[in-house]
Design an enzyme around this catalytic site. Structure first.
Site, PDB file in Angstrom:
ATOM      1  N   HIS A 161       1.080  -1.174   0.017  1.00 27.77           N
ATOM      2  CA  HIS A 161      -0.013   0.026   0.102  1.00 27.77           C
ATOM      3  C   HIS A 161       0.715   1.299   0.077  1.00 27.77           C
ATOM      4  O   HIS A 161       1.956   1.310   0.419  1.00 27.77           O
ATOM      5  CB  HIS A 161      -0.807  -0.095   1.180  1.00 27.77           C
ATOM      6  CG  HIS A 161      -1.894  -1.029   1.258  1.00 27.77           C
ATOM      7  ND1 HIS A 161      -2.217  -1.714   2.011  1.00 27.77           N
ATOM      8  CD2 HIS A 161      -2.835  -1.020   0.212  1.00 27.77           C
ATOM      9  CE1 HIS A 161      -3.324  -2.342   2.104  1.00 27.77           C
ATOM     10  NE2 HIS A 161      -3.833  -2.058   0.918  1.00 27.77           N
ATOM     11  N   CYS A 248      -2.969   0.229  10.095  1.00 27.58           N
ATOM     12  CA  CYS A 248      -3.817  -0.677   9.371  1.00 27.58           C
ATOM     13  C   CYS A 248      -5.064  -1.003  10.253  1.00 27.58           C
ATOM     14  O   CYS A 248      -6.177  -1.322  10.054  1.00 27.58           O
ATOM     15  CB  CYS A 248      -3.180  -1.779   8.951  1.00 27.58           C
ATOM     16  SG  CYS A 248      -1.871  -1.597   7.824  1.00 27.58           S
TER      17      CYS A 248
HETATM   18  C1  CIR Z   1      -4.059  -7.782   2.935  1.00 25.86           C
HETATM   19  O1  CIR Z   1      -3.016  -8.182   2.127  1.00 25.86           O
HETATM   20  O2  CIR Z   1      -4.939  -7.182   2.667  1.00 25.86           O
HETATM   21  C2  CIR Z   1      -3.960  -7.858   4.623  1.00 25.86           C
HETATM   22  N1  CIR Z   1      -3.109  -9.046   4.740  1.00 25.86           N
HETATM   23  C3  CIR Z   1      -2.776  -6.737   5.118  1.00 25.86           C
HETATM   24  C4  CIR Z   1      -3.596  -5.369   5.138  1.00 25.86           C
HETATM   25  C5  CIR Z   1      -2.639  -4.454   5.817  1.00 25.86           C
HETATM   26  N2  CIR Z   1      -3.557  -2.984   5.522  1.00 25.86           N
HETATM   27  C6  CIR Z   1      -2.871  -2.073   5.570  1.00 25.86           C
HETATM   28  O3  CIR Z   1      -1.740  -1.965   4.971  1.00 25.86           O
HETATM   29  N3  CIR Z   1      -3.596  -0.839   5.420  1.00 25.86           N
END
Ligand code: CIR
Length: 256
Positions: A161, A248
Site C-alpha cells: 500500500h 492498518c
Molecule cells: C491484505 O493483504 O489485505 C492484508 N493481509 C494486510 C492489509 C494491511 N493493511 C494496510 O496496510 N492498510
C-alpha cells in the site's frame, strides 16, 4: 474534540490472510493478539475512546480495518477493497461508521484500499497499487473534490500500500521510504527518511500528539525522536507477517 478508534480483534484465521509481497511464515495467534492488545492500550493512552467492531472470525484480514474506509472531517468514504476476500468486512464498518459520518461508496469496477489513501491537510494522496485501480481513484476524486479535498495519484512499486511507504507525521511532514514510491509527488512537503536498514518503518500513526510506531524499528525511531517527535513504540512483528502495519489496525474518527 475526542477521538474514537474503531478496531476489531484478530481473527483465528489470520494465518490464511492475503499476502502479496511477503512469503507466508507462521503467525503465532496468541502473540498477535497480545501485540494487538498493546496497540489498543497505546491508542487508549493517547486519548482515543476504543470502539470494537463485531468480531469476524471467518474473515482472515478483518483486523486491518483501515482498508475499509477513509474517514474525513464531514463524511467518510467506504472503499471497495481490491482483494475480493476482504469485501465481506464492509457491512459492520458501514453500520458503525454510519453513526458518525454521512457515507459515500466506491463502486465496481473501482477498487480502493484505505491503506492506499494518505491525508495531509486537504490533500489526499492515493496510491496506484494492485489493490487500488485508476477507476477507484477517480471515484474517490469525484466524491472528495467537491467537498474541498484535492486528490494526487502516486505510483507505488514494491510494497502493498501507499502507507507502507509513506505516512504523515503532521500536516506538513511525511515519513518516507523513497524506494517504494514516486517521491516527486511529495514536492513541497517536509520529508523525513526512514533508516534504510528498516524498509517497513515508514508506517506510523500520528494520534494524540504522539506517533505509534512498530517497536522493531529502532533506527527510524531514533530519527523521529531526533526530529522532535514523541514516539510510542508498540510490538508489531506478528501482524507484520500478514503485511499489516500500525495504521492498518484502526479507523480514527474525530468527534465533537
Ligand atoms: C491484505 O493483504 O489485505 C492484508 N493481509 C494486510 C492489509 C494491511 N493493511 C494496510 O496496510 N492498510
Amino acid at each position: 474534540m475526542r477521538h474514537v478508534a474503531l478496531v476489531r480483534e484478530v481473527s483465528p484465521e489470520i494465518i490464511r490472510c492475503e499476502l502479496t509481497h511477503l512469503a507466508r511464515t507462521p503467525i503465532d495467534l496468541d502473540r498477535a493478539r497480545a501485540q494487538h492488545a498493546e496497540y489498543i492500550a497505546a491508542l487508549a493512552e493517547l486519548g482515543c475512546d476504543i470502539e470494537w467492531l463485531p468480531p469476524e472470525p471467518g474473515l482472515p484480514d478483518a483486523v486491518f480495518v483501515e482498508d475499509t474506509a477513509i474517514v474525513l472531517e464531514d463524511f467518510a468514504v467506504i472503499t471497495r477493497p481490491g482483494a475480493e476476500s476482504r469485501r465481506a468486512e464492509l457491512p459492520s464498518v458501514i453500520a458503525a461508521l454510519g453513526r458518525y459520518r454521512p457515507l459515500h461508496h466506491i463502486t465496481a469496477p473501482g477498487t480502493l484500499d484505505g491503506g492506499d489513501v494518505l491525508r495531509m491537510g486537504r490533500a489526499l494522496y492515493a496510491g496506484e497499487t494492485l489493490r487500488t485501480n485508476a477507476e477507484g481513484i477517480s471515484q474517490l476524486a469525484a466524491i472528495v473534490t467537491r467537498r474541498g479535498y484535492a486528490v494526487c495519484a502516486v505510483p507505488v512499486h514494491g510494497c502493498l500500500h501507499l502507507k507502507s511507504a509513506v505516512t504523515a507525521l503532521d500536516e506538513r511532514t511525511a515519513l518516507i521510504n523513497r524506494e517504494w514510491i514516486e517521491v516527486t509527488r511529495f514536492a513541497g512537503r517536509r520529508l523525513v527518511d526512514i533508516d534504510p536498514a528498516e524498509p517497513f518503518a515508514a508506517n506510523t500513526l500520528a494520534v494524540g500528539g504522539a506517533l505509534i510506531h512498530a517497536a522493531e524499528f529502532p533506527g527510524t525511531r531514533a530519527i523521529l525522536a531526533g526530529a522532535g517527535y514523541i514516539v510510542r513504540p508498540v510490538p508489531a512483528s506478528e501482524l507484520a507477517k500478514a503485511e499489516g502495519g500500525v495504521t492498518c489496525c484502526s479507523l480514527i474518527v474525530a468527534v465533537d
